[in-house]
Motif scaffolding. Structure first.
Motif, short mmCIF file in Angstrom:
data_model
loop_
_atom_site.label_atom_id
_atom_site.label_comp_id
_atom_site.label_asym_id
_atom_site.label_seq_id
_atom_site.Cartn_x
_atom_site.Cartn_y
_atom_site.Cartn_z
N ARG A 201 17.75 55.73 92.19
CA ARG A 201 17.77 54.26 92.08
C ARG A 201 17.84 53.56 93.45
O ARG A 201 17.53 52.38 93.54
CB ARG A 201 18.99 53.81 91.27
CG ARG A 201 19.02 54.26 89.82
CD ARG A 201 20.35 53.86 89.21
NE ARG A 201 20.47 54.25 87.81
CZ ARG A 201 20.15 53.45 86.80
NH1 ARG A 201 19.70 52.24 87.04
NH2 ARG A 201 20.28 53.86 85.55
N ASP A 204 15.04 51.42 94.70
CA ASP A 204 14.56 50.37 93.80
C ASP A 204 15.66 49.32 93.59
O ASP A 204 15.93 48.90 92.47
CB ASP A 204 14.13 50.97 92.46
CG ASP A 204 13.43 49.94 91.56
OD1 ASP A 204 12.83 48.98 92.10
OD2 ASP A 204 13.50 50.08 90.32
N SER A 306 21.26 44.48 93.80
CA SER A 306 21.40 45.04 92.45
C SER A 306 20.15 45.81 92.06
O SER A 306 19.08 45.64 92.65
CB SER A 306 21.66 43.94 91.43
OG SER A 306 20.57 43.04 91.39
N SER A 307 20.29 46.67 91.06
CA SER A 307 19.15 47.37 90.50
C SER A 307 18.53 46.50 89.42
O SER A 307 19.20 45.62 88.86
CB SER A 307 19.59 48.71 89.91
OG SER A 307 20.54 48.53 88.88
N PRO A 308 17.25 46.68 89.10
CA PRO A 308 16.58 45.84 88.09
C PRO A 308 17.29 45.84 86.74
O PRO A 308 17.29 44.82 86.05
CB PRO A 308 15.18 46.46 87.99
CG PRO A 308 14.95 47.10 89.31
CD PRO A 308 16.30 47.63 89.73
N ASP A 309 17.90 46.98 86.37
CA ASP A 309 18.57 47.04 85.07
C ASP A 309 20.03 46.59 85.14
O ASP A 309 20.73 46.56 84.12
CB ASP A 309 18.50 48.45 84.50
CG ASP A 309 19.11 49.50 85.42
OD1 ASP A 309 19.76 49.12 86.41
OD2 ASP A 309 18.95 50.71 85.14
N GLY A 310 20.50 46.24 86.32
CA GLY A 310 21.86 45.73 86.46
C GLY A 310 22.95 46.79 86.47
O GLY A 310 24.14 46.47 86.60
N VAL A 311 22.57 48.06 86.35
CA VAL A 311 23.58 49.13 86.35
C VAL A 311 24.30 49.16 87.70
O VAL A 311 25.53 49.28 87.77
CB VAL A 311 22.93 50.49 86.04
CG1 VAL A 311 23.93 51.63 86.26
CG2 VAL A 311 22.44 50.51 84.60
N HIS A 313 25.26 46.97 90.76
CA HIS A 313 25.35 45.62 91.29
C HIS A 313 26.48 45.62 92.31
O HIS A 313 27.61 46.01 91.99
CB HIS A 313 25.60 44.60 90.18
CG HIS A 313 26.85 44.85 89.38
ND1 HIS A 313 28.08 44.35 89.73
CD2 HIS A 313 27.04 45.59 88.26
CE1 HIS A 313 29.00 44.74 88.84
NE2 HIS A 313 28.39 45.51 87.95
#
Length: 338
Positions: A201, A204, A306-311, A313
């Motif tokens: 991750r 990204d 943050s990551s796109p999926d919010g995991v 942050h």
């Protein structure tokens, strides 16, 4: 999946806690430094998360969060590591054939809400949002780091801001001095402790920074020219790294220096970065005296990663710029030298 931890002050004591939604669950034990926390507290935090035992939580909004990276430590930085940043300063990212490193003093560390103190003599104060790698184990010789094994060397990631006095950097060519004033490295508010599945991750993540609500930087870590595993592999050939050390991995385009240099390039042509030496170019920029976009008294920086999926942050930084004059003895000493 990794977990978020924070360092905070409670009742006059400094504690560490597991950040869960809008609550902070205190982690048993007292840890004076990030290195001490990584040695024992990180495992305790993971155990709490795995057991789903939350205990009594504290309201996150009511806590005084402190810088999660603690001094003394090594603060190693990468220069010109994002394609967009190289392009905005007139450099060809495809032609770069070396990984550029420099240092910041660990006394420049500040919290995610602390005022950034702008020395009165600095006219071109700049910002640089960066992803930070928190070293998790001692590295005392050459190692080969693979992306899938980053968590074996990197305990976690943190947001940083490489505040820079560009006029000093350009006029004197001293990166360390220009970037090491106290408060010139806000970090936090959280450290995200990595698991093996998080390693992929890291390339990204979205970095965003605004000044007084105006978007300035918005990019992905996928732009990096030298990703973390390559950087740590090379650094291991050069220097020792210790638990709690911080490696800042560069900034994307949108910094004030880049915005102003782009304007200058349009005025005099892109040949400036090819035919002029760095010293001559620096003099041209300083002579132009354009301070538009640089930070001034009262400006507010807001940043997030943050990551796109919010995991993943890394929280939000919000720092205000304040100006401070030199102390009288320093002014007098400088006058005598002059």
């Amino acid at each position: 999946m990794g977990i978020h931890v924070a360092r905070f002050r409670m009742g006059g004591e400094v504690r560490w806690g597991w950040v869960r939604r809008e609550q902070v669950i205190p982690i048993p034990g007292r840890y004076e430094s990030l290195a001490e926390f990584l040695a024992e507290g990180a495992a305790r935090a993971r155990g709490m998360a795995a057991a789903g035992s939350v205990g009594e939580g504290l309201a996150l909004a009511k806590l005084e969060l402190l810088a999660p990276v603690t001094s003394p430590c090594n603060v190693v930085c990468q220069g010109q590591n994002y394609r967009s940043h190289m392009l905005e300063v007139g450099q060809d990212p495809d032609a770069k054939d070396f990984n550029q490193f420099f240092r910041k003093a660990s006394s420049s560390l500040a919290s995610s809400t602390e005022d950034i103190v702008k020395p009165e003599r600095v006219r071109m104060l700049d910002y640089e949002i960066e992803l930070g790698l928190v070293i998790g184990r001692r590295i005392s010789g050459p190692v080969r780091v693979e992306r899938g094994g980053l968590h074996e060397f990197v305990a976690g990631i943190v947001m940083g801001n490489d505040i820079s006095a560009r006029d000093l950097q350009l006029a004197e060519g001293q990166w360390h001095k220009a970037k090491s004033f106290r408060t010139f490295c806000p970090v936090g508010p959280y450290v995200y402790l990595l698991d093996a599945e998080d390693c992929a991750r890291l390339m990204d993540l979205r970095l965003q920074l605004s000044v007084n609500g105006e978007p300035r930087q918005d990019a992905s870590t996928s732009e990096m020219l030298y990703p973390p595993e390559e950087t740590l592999t090379e650094l291991s050939e050069v220097m020792d790294l210790f638990p709690g050390d911080l490696v800042l991995t560069g900034t994307p385009g949108g910094v004030a220096a880049g915005r102003n240099l782009s304007k200058l390039a349009r005025q005099v042509g892109r040949f400036i970065s090819v035919f002029l030496s760095d010293k001559t170019l620096a003099k041209l920029i300083l002579k132009q005296g354009n301070t538009a976009g640089y930070l001034k008294e009262g400006d507010v920086l807001r940043a997030s990663i943050s990551s796109p999926d919010g995991v993943i942050h890394l929280g939000t930084q919000e720092n205000r710029i304040v100006t401070r004059a030199l102390e009288a003895p320093v002014r007098e000493a400088r006058a005598k030298v002059g």
